[in-house]
Design an enzyme around this catalytic site. Structure first.
Site, PDB file in Angstrom:
ATOM      1  N   HIS A 139     131.510  57.250  45.268  1.00 15.36           N
ATOM      2  CA  HIS A 139     132.952  57.084  45.110  1.00 15.36           C
ATOM      3  C   HIS A 139     133.223  55.781  44.383  1.00 15.36           C
ATOM      4  O   HIS A 139     132.498  54.806  44.580  1.00 15.36           O
ATOM      5  CB  HIS A 139     133.639  57.052  46.490  1.00 15.36           C
ATOM      6  CG  HIS A 139     135.095  57.334  46.398  1.00 15.36           C
ATOM      7  ND1 HIS A 139     136.018  56.370  46.120  1.00 15.36           N
ATOM      8  CD2 HIS A 139     135.778  58.497  46.511  1.00 15.36           C
ATOM      9  CE1 HIS A 139     137.211  56.916  46.077  1.00 15.36           C
ATOM     10  NE2 HIS A 139     137.099  58.210  46.303  1.00 15.36           N
ATOM     11  N   ASP A 150     134.309  65.384  50.153  1.00 14.54           N
ATOM     12  CA  ASP A 150     133.980  66.717  49.656  1.00 14.54           C
ATOM     13  C   ASP A 150     132.634  67.240  50.124  1.00 14.54           C
ATOM     14  O   ASP A 150     132.322  68.408  49.931  1.00 14.54           O
ATOM     15  CB  ASP A 150     134.010  66.717  48.122  1.00 14.54           C
ATOM     16  CG  ASP A 150     135.413  66.520  47.614  1.00 14.54           C
ATOM     17  OD1 ASP A 150     136.329  67.058  48.251  1.00 14.54           O
ATOM     18  OD2 ASP A 150     135.601  65.832  46.605  1.00 14.54           O
TER      19      ASP A 150
END
Ligand code: CMC
Length: 436
Positions: A313, A371
């Site tokens: 991320h 996710d």
């Protein structure tokens, strides 16, 4: 914005005079250096592709501490919201800044519920798509088309229009996602049923048919509601910045949100949930847990072009707090459905363990993001993989609207217009075609 006690000084090695730049403090998080007057003072721009060091706005909505792995909506930790509140309370919080009291919650729920139907004409618009169209292609079209149906809420500069378009978008997204799904299945659309809660209504529109009612299961409804909460906002990510930039031209809110849907589709952003589940299924087909080592070696080989989807991320350099909550929900959902031994979930956990112990991932601070587990939960609930990102879009709509409204109400708001470092040809003359 509060001025910090110190200032930044930018000096140049060529003898040009140095410039002092103001520094501002937020309530938490890094200070910012104000470079707005830099061009006027020096004739220079700053260069920051990918916005690695650039705050594009000031905001009071969401705060992420990427090193700690902390996510706050309006100051409240995501863990507390995910366990103590439902999605519509979270929407209220994001839109208006405070959690609702019982009366405010009832009024808000009623307002949203009154707008769950879409103009009947929308179904004819939907019919123009191929049945095998990707749901995000369909959603980009449907959301953009809302501006052609709701003419009384398209003036972004009118606070009443912004308010009604916000309620309409939150209320209609589940209806549109479910319609896109039913259309792809060749099944009749299910109209919303307003005696149901927001999330059970969505699940009924997805899974009921005119000949068979859907009996909502509390654990599954709660899991879906949690998916919505966890995806509701995430500060200035790519799709939110897209919505702000698009809205900064004064376009209507439906068009700006459609731009957000389009941006979210990409596999580096919202499309990662679909990509992560496809990746797990591919490893499973290759041989499952026994093939993790081989797969991880491919990921580490930069020439392979393969990434570990659902990992890494831009902001989190620690475990994404949403991934922890999602993993917990995964356990609950699979146990409820008697799928405690689900091979894909086992594979995901084994893959996570290998990656978290591998030097490649450790040195780059790559951790699971939201996710990684959300696809397993959605698949268990019965959501087809191709619809995952549309569900992310449904949930993120409130965040996009809250951020858009915050921008429009900000007295410092201007049309977004980045500059560039031009490295192309210098001025030259067009040659007649026979001389080129
Ligand atoms: N698998 C393998 N290597 C990775 C991964 C990954 N998933 N993510 C980052 N890296 C490597 C990258 O190759 C680079 O290595 P090096 O320094 O040797 O060149 C290093 O880690 C830093 O990565 P980056 O690409 O510079 O980081 P970024 O901030 O530009 O990208 C990201 C962030 C999310 C796009 C990226 O981590 C990624 O593509 N992850 C997979 C897709 C994904 O799961 N996206 C969902 C994000 S969360 C939901 C959302 O907000 O939409």
């Amino acid at each position: 914005m509060k001025l910090a006690d110190n200032k930044a000084t930018l000096s140049f090695s060529n003898g040009s005079p140095s410039v002092e730049l103001p520094v501002y403090q937020g309530s938490i998080g890094p200070d910012v250096v104000d470079i707005r007057k830099l061009y006027a003072q020096t004739g220079m721009f700053t260069y920051d592709p990918g916005f690695m060091s650039t705050a594009s706005c000031q905001s009071t909505i969401t705060y992420i501490d990427g090193d700690k792995g902390e996510l706050l909506y309006r100051g409240y930790p995501i863990e507390q919201l995910a366990t103590s509140c439902d999605y519509l309370e979270t929407c209220y919080l994001l839109l208006y800044g405070e959690l609702p009291n019982p009366q405010q919650k009832t009024d808000f729920v009623n307002r949203v519920t009154n707008h769950t139907m879409v103009n009947e004409q929308m179904q004819f618009f939907l019919r123009g798509f191929r049945r095998d169209a990707h749901p995000m292609a369909v959603m980009t079209g449907l959301v953009g088309a809302l501006s052609a149906f709701y003419h009384d809420s398209t003036d972004i500069n009118n606070p009443e229009h912004r308010e009604i378009s916000a309620i309409r978008l939150i209320a209609k997204m589940p209806t549109l996602v479910a319609m896109a799904y039913k259309y792809s299945m060749g099944q009749p659309y299910m109209y919303p049923q307003n005696k149901l809660g927001y999330t059970s209504n969505f699940m009924r529109m997805m899974f009921a048919t005119p000949c068979e009612e859907y009996e909502p299961n509390d654990v599954l409804v709660r899991a879906m509601d949690r998916i919505f909460i966890l995806h509701a906002d995430h500060e200035q990510n790519a799709s939110t910045s897209t919505v702000r930039l698009c809205g900064s031209s004064g376009t209507n809110p439906f068009a700006a949100i459609a731009a957000g849907v389009a941006c979210l589709w990409g596999p580096a952003h919202g499309g990662a949930n679909e990509a992560a589940l496809n990746m797990l299924e591919d490893i499973q087909k290759m041989g499952g847990v026994a093939k993790i080592g081989e797969f991880v070696s491919k990921v580490k080989d930069k020439n392979s072009g393969i990434k570990l989807m659902g990992f890494g991320h831009r902001v989190y350099k620690n475990y994404d707090p949403r991934a922890k909550l999602m993993r917990e929900t995964c356990h609950e959902v699979l146990d409820t459905l008697g799928l405690g031994n689900d091979p894909l979930f086992k594979l995901a956990m084994a893959l996570e363990k290998v990656a978290l112990e591998d030097e490649y991932f450790v040195s780059r601070k790559l951790y699971p993001n939201v996710d990684f587990y959300s696809g397993i939960v959605q698949r268990a609930i019965g959501i087809p993989v191709s619809l995952f990102t549309a569900i992310f879009a449904l949930a993120r709509t409130v965040g996009w609207i809250a951020q858009l409204n915050e921008m429009i109400a900000d007295p410092e708001y201007k049309i977004g217009r980045p500059r560039q470092l031009y490295v192309g040809a210098t001025k030259r003359d067009v040659q007649p075609i026979d001389k080129r």
